[in-house]
Motif scaffolding. Structure first.
Motif, PDB file in Angstrom:
ATOM      1  N   PHE A  11       4.714   0.397  12.795  1.00 35.08           N
ATOM      2  CA  PHE A  11       4.476   1.146  11.445  1.00 35.08           C
ATOM      3  C   PHE A  11       3.861   2.493  11.555  1.00 35.08           C
ATOM      4  O   PHE A  11       3.904   3.134  10.477  1.00 35.08           O
ATOM      5  N   ALA A  12       3.343   2.987  12.744  1.00 37.38           N
ATOM      6  CA  ALA A  12       2.563   4.303  12.813  1.00 37.38           C
ATOM      7  C   ALA A  12       3.864   5.433  12.833  1.00 37.38           C
ATOM      8  O   ALA A  12       4.699   5.199  13.243  1.00 37.38           O
ATOM      9  N   GLY A  19      -4.349   4.389  10.533  1.00 42.26           N
ATOM     10  CA  GLY A  19      -5.012   4.154   9.290  1.00 42.26           C
ATOM     11  C   GLY A  19      -4.252   4.434   7.844  1.00 42.26           C
ATOM     12  O   GLY A  19      -4.797   4.695   6.828  1.00 42.26           O
ATOM     13  N   SER A  20      -3.025   4.960   8.231  1.00 43.19           N
ATOM     14  CA  SER A  20      -2.129   5.318   7.069  1.00 43.19           C
ATOM     15  C   SER A  20      -2.095   4.195   6.105  1.00 43.19           C
ATOM     16  O   SER A  20      -2.069   3.212   6.528  1.00 43.19           O
ATOM     17  N   THR A  21      -1.468   4.534   4.929  1.00 41.80           N
ATOM     18  CA  THR A  21      -1.257   3.631   3.962  1.00 41.80           C
ATOM     19  C   THR A  21      -0.053   2.479   4.510  1.00 41.80           C
ATOM     20  O   THR A  21      -0.296   1.386   4.316  1.00 41.80           O
ATOM     21  N   ARG A  22       0.797   3.271   5.171  1.00 44.87           N
ATOM     22  CA  ARG A  22       1.727   2.323   5.587  1.00 44.87           C
ATOM     23  C   ARG A  22       1.279   1.217   6.815  1.00 44.87           C
ATOM     24  O   ARG A  22       1.799   0.111   6.543  1.00 44.87           O
ATOM     25  N   VAL A  23       0.572   1.573   7.380  1.00 43.47           N
ATOM     26  CA  VAL A  23       0.081   0.860   8.737  1.00 43.47           C
ATOM     27  C   VAL A  23      -0.701  -0.254   7.964  1.00 43.47           C
ATOM     28  O   VAL A  23      -0.933  -1.412   8.227  1.00 43.47           O
ATOM     29  N   ARG A  60      -1.630  -4.994  -3.106  1.00 44.11           N
ATOM     30  CA  ARG A  60      -0.997  -4.508  -4.400  1.00 44.11           C
ATOM     31  C   ARG A  60      -1.322  -3.066  -4.683  1.00 44.11           C
ATOM     32  O   ARG A  60      -0.634  -2.194  -4.997  1.00 44.11           O
ATOM     33  N   ARG A  61      -2.684  -3.009  -4.388  1.00 50.73           N
ATOM     34  CA  ARG A  61      -3.228  -1.438  -4.875  1.00 50.73           C
ATOM     35  C   ARG A  61      -2.600  -0.564  -3.934  1.00 50.73           C
ATOM     36  O   ARG A  61      -2.441   0.695  -4.563  1.00 50.73           O
ATOM     37  N   LEU A  62      -2.440  -0.837  -2.635  1.00 50.10           N
ATOM     38  CA  LEU A  62      -2.113   0.288  -1.729  1.00 50.10           C
ATOM     39  C   LEU A  62      -0.592   0.456  -2.099  1.00 50.10           C
ATOM     40  O   LEU A  62      -0.158   1.462  -1.788  1.00 50.10           O
ATOM     41  N   ALA A  76      11.406   1.926   1.520  1.00 46.43           N
ATOM     42  CA  ALA A  76      11.857   1.606   2.909  1.00 46.43           C
ATOM     43  C   ALA A  76      10.738   0.664   3.417  1.00 46.43           C
ATOM     44  O   ALA A  76      11.219  -0.510   4.155  1.00 46.43           O
ATOM     45  N   LEU A  77       9.553   0.511   3.127  1.00 46.65           N
ATOM     46  CA  LEU A  77       8.342  -0.213   3.619  1.00 46.65           C
ATOM     47  C   LEU A  77       8.778  -1.591   3.131  1.00 46.65           C
ATOM     48  O   LEU A  77       8.560  -2.458   3.845  1.00 46.65           O
ATOM     49  N   THR A  78       8.852  -1.593   1.845  1.00 46.64           N
ATOM     50  CA  THR A  78       8.796  -2.956   1.137  1.00 46.64           C
ATOM     51  C   THR A  78      10.183  -3.638   1.627  1.00 46.64           C
ATOM     52  O   THR A  78      10.167  -5.048   1.755  1.00 46.64           O
ATOM     53  N   ASP A  79      11.446  -3.088   2.012  1.00 45.41           N
ATOM     54  CA  ASP A  79      12.533  -3.649   2.593  1.00 45.41           C
ATOM     55  C   ASP A  79      12.241  -4.093   4.031  1.00 45.41           C
ATOM     56  O   ASP A  79      12.496  -5.225   4.089  1.00 45.41           O
ATOM     57  N   GLN A  80      11.604  -3.403   5.043  1.00 43.43           N
ATOM     58  CA  GLN A  80      11.224  -3.644   6.083  1.00 43.43           C
ATOM     59  C   GLN A  80      10.373  -4.931   6.069  1.00 43.43           C
ATOM     60  O   GLN A  80      10.550  -5.723   7.292  1.00 43.43           O
TER      61      GLN A  80
END
Length: 91
Positions: A11-12, A19-23, A60-62, A76-80
């Protein structure tokens, strides 16, 4: 058990990104899934249930932050990760 390094690599956005939001969301999702399996067999683990609620709240907050700042990446992230999306925040 989750493989933290593998999740970070998947996910990086670059090699230095840990430490990104996605990771962070991906790591929380892995921990939530692992804890959910544990609670399925240990129904009386109240401390584990509280921990799961705290992890869900943090994720949920992130997700709300990511939805506000970069909606396309949020989708994209929620689908993945196969996470259900909430209603869109319109401001």
């Amino acid at each position: 058990m989750i493989d933290k390094q593998q999740t970070i690599q998947n996910f990086a956005q670059n090699a230095q990104d840990t430490g990104s939001t996605r990771v962070q969301i991906a790591l929380l999702t892995a921990r939530i899934n692992n804890l959910s399996v544990h609670l399925g067999t240990n129904k009386k683990d109240k401390a584990g249930q509280r921990g799961l609620q705290l992890l869900n709240g943090q994720r949920r907050r992130l997700l709300k932050y990511l939805e506000r700042t970069n909606y396309d990446e949020y989708i994209a992230l929620t689908d993945q990760l196969k996470i259900r999306r909430g209603q869109r925040i319109v401001r």
